[in-house]
Design an enzyme around this catalytic site. Sequence first.
Site, PDB file in Angstrom:
ATOM      1  N   HIS A   6      43.727  37.628  47.149  1.00 52.37           N
ATOM      2  CA  HIS A   6      43.807  39.076  47.398  1.00 52.37           C
ATOM      3  C   HIS A   6      45.274  39.501  47.482  1.00 52.37           C
ATOM      4  O   HIS A   6      45.689  40.461  46.835  1.00 52.37           O
ATOM      5  CB  HIS A   6      43.048  39.376  48.695  1.00 52.37           C
ATOM      6  CG  HIS A   6      43.238  40.751  49.274  1.00 52.37           C
ATOM      7  ND1 HIS A   6      42.235  41.690  49.294  1.00 52.37           N
ATOM      8  CD2 HIS A   6      44.308  41.331  49.885  1.00 52.37           C
ATOM      9  CE1 HIS A   6      42.688  42.793  49.871  1.00 52.37           C
ATOM     10  NE2 HIS A   6      43.937  42.604  50.249  1.00 52.37           N
ATOM     11  N   GLU A   7      46.062  38.781  48.291  1.00 55.49           N
ATOM     12  CA  GLU A   7      47.469  39.170  48.466  1.00 55.49           C
ATOM     13  C   GLU A   7      48.242  39.036  47.153  1.00 55.49           C
ATOM     14  O   GLU A   7      49.075  39.886  46.835  1.00 55.49           O
ATOM     15  CB  GLU A   7      48.137  38.332  49.562  1.00 55.49           C
ATOM     16  CG  GLU A   7      47.444  38.383  50.937  1.00 55.49           C
ATOM     17  CD  GLU A   7      47.228  39.795  51.499  1.00 55.49           C
ATOM     18  OE1 GLU A   7      47.875  40.743  51.023  1.00 55.49           O
ATOM     19  OE2 GLU A   7      46.394  39.937  52.415  1.00 55.49           O
ATOM     20  N   HIS A  62      47.601  41.988  44.892  1.00 58.07           N
ATOM     21  CA  HIS A  62      48.290  43.230  45.255  1.00 58.07           C
ATOM     22  C   HIS A  62      49.547  43.466  44.415  1.00 58.07           C
ATOM     23  O   HIS A  62      49.945  44.606  44.177  1.00 58.07           O
ATOM     24  CB  HIS A  62      48.690  43.220  46.736  1.00 58.07           C
ATOM     25  CG  HIS A  62      47.632  43.790  47.641  1.00 58.07           C
ATOM     26  ND1 HIS A  62      46.998  44.984  47.387  1.00 58.07           N
ATOM     27  CD2 HIS A  62      47.126  43.329  48.820  1.00 58.07           C
ATOM     28  CE1 HIS A  62      46.132  45.232  48.374  1.00 58.07           C
ATOM     29  NE2 HIS A  62      46.180  44.240  49.242  1.00 58.07           N
ATOM     30  N   GLU A  75      43.188  48.031  47.589  1.00 57.22           N
ATOM     31  CA  GLU A  75      42.508  46.975  48.340  1.00 57.22           C
ATOM     32  C   GLU A  75      41.292  46.447  47.585  1.00 57.22           C
ATOM     33  O   GLU A  75      41.015  45.247  47.591  1.00 57.22           O
ATOM     34  CB  GLU A  75      42.089  47.492  49.718  1.00 57.22           C
ATOM     35  CG  GLU A  75      43.257  47.813  50.642  1.00 57.22           C
ATOM     36  CD  GLU A  75      44.185  46.627  50.884  1.00 57.22           C
ATOM     37  OE1 GLU A  75      43.697  45.478  50.844  1.00 57.22           O
ATOM     38  OE2 GLU A  75      45.378  46.861  51.094  1.00 57.22           O
ATOM     39  N   ASP A 109      40.594  42.735  46.393  1.00 58.66           N
ATOM     40  CA  ASP A 109      39.383  42.002  46.788  1.00 58.66           C
ATOM     41  C   ASP A 109      38.681  41.415  45.567  1.00 58.66           C
ATOM     42  O   ASP A 109      38.295  40.239  45.562  1.00 58.66           O
ATOM     43  CB  ASP A 109      38.397  42.926  47.519  1.00 58.66           C
ATOM     44  CG  ASP A 109      38.771  43.147  48.985  1.00 58.66           C
ATOM     45  OD1 ASP A 109      39.590  42.383  49.527  1.00 58.66           O
ATOM     46  OD2 ASP A 109      38.216  44.087  49.588  1.00 58.66           O
ATOM     47  N   HIS A 116      41.334  50.163  53.402  1.00 55.83           N
ATOM     48  CA  HIS A 116      40.396  49.069  53.144  1.00 55.83           C
ATOM     49  C   HIS A 116      38.969  49.626  53.165  1.00 55.83           C
ATOM     50  O   HIS A 116      38.648  50.476  53.997  1.00 55.83           O
ATOM     51  CB  HIS A 116      40.507  47.981  54.219  1.00 55.83           C
ATOM     52  CG  HIS A 116      41.856  47.354  54.307  1.00 55.83           C
ATOM     53  ND1 HIS A 116      42.862  47.883  55.077  1.00 55.83           N
ATOM     54  CD2 HIS A 116      42.363  46.251  53.713  1.00 55.83           C
ATOM     55  CE1 HIS A 116      43.943  47.123  54.951  1.00 55.83           C
ATOM     56  NE2 HIS A 116      43.664  46.130  54.127  1.00 55.83           N
ATOM     57  N   ARG A 137      33.338  45.506  51.103  1.00 49.11           N
ATOM     58  CA  ARG A 137      34.303  44.493  50.676  1.00 49.11           C
ATOM     59  C   ARG A 137      33.528  43.292  50.150  1.00 49.11           C
ATOM     60  O   ARG A 137      34.015  42.569  49.276  1.00 49.11           O
ATOM     61  CB  ARG A 137      35.214  44.064  51.838  1.00 49.11           C
ATOM     62  CG  ARG A 137      36.080  45.187  52.355  1.00 49.11           C
ATOM     63  CD  ARG A 137      37.182  44.694  53.259  1.00 49.11           C
ATOM     64  NE  ARG A 137      38.221  44.002  52.480  1.00 49.11           N
ATOM     65  CZ  ARG A 137      39.415  43.694  52.954  1.00 49.11           C
ATOM     66  NH1 ARG A 137      39.726  44.007  54.214  1.00 49.11           N
ATOM     67  NH2 ARG A 137      40.299  43.075  52.205  1.00 49.11           N
TER      68      ARG A 137
HETATM   69 ZN   LIG Z   1      45.180  44.024  50.945  1.00 46.61          ZN
END
Ligand SMILES: [Zn+2]
Length: 186
Positions: free
Chosen positions: A25-26, A29, A86, A90, A148, A154
């Site tokens: 996920h990071e 980004h 976000e 995800d 988020h 999510r």
């Molecule tokens: Zn994030």
Amino acid sequence: MQPPFYDFKADDGANLGGIGAVIGHELTHGFDDEGRQFDAQGNLHDWWTAEDNKAFDERAKCLVDEYNGFVAVDDVHLNGKLTLGENTADNGGLRLAHMALEQSLKGKTPQNIDGYTPEQRLFLGWGQIWCQNLTDQIARLQALTNEHSLGRFRVNGVVQNMPEFQKAFSCKAGQPMVSQKPCHVW
Ligand SMILES: [Zn+2]
């Protein structure tokens, strides 16, 4: 690094569905609707071809429309634009984690644990890290203000876009966890 994100006693499936997907996920980004606007030196500079820009925008719009359709509570929907970065992270992150799991299983005979395959445990792990119990009031507030998505989306919002999930749980077209218009940015 603690459960449910990471448990040194747990299998790769569960851990990759937790901290593995968060790391993915990071990383994603860096290439979401905001991160992609920065170049390799960290400067705000459009380094994409016109063709790639257009393709990205089309794929991102799919996610915006999809998440706009999710109902938080009563008449309050998620805000697909607010949560786009976000949601992109995800969706990309869990896909990266699934790729890592397949890599880790290469040359091995997959072992079921508690009756679940490694792939199923990856998706269960993802579900467990976003497990939450919200009042309607806080769900409403978060849907309107938090970048988020709510935990439920999510999880369900991502897996309904993944053929990998449908394969793991033998879902068929037309079933609730199979998106009719699956989105795929990364
Ligand atoms: Zn994030």
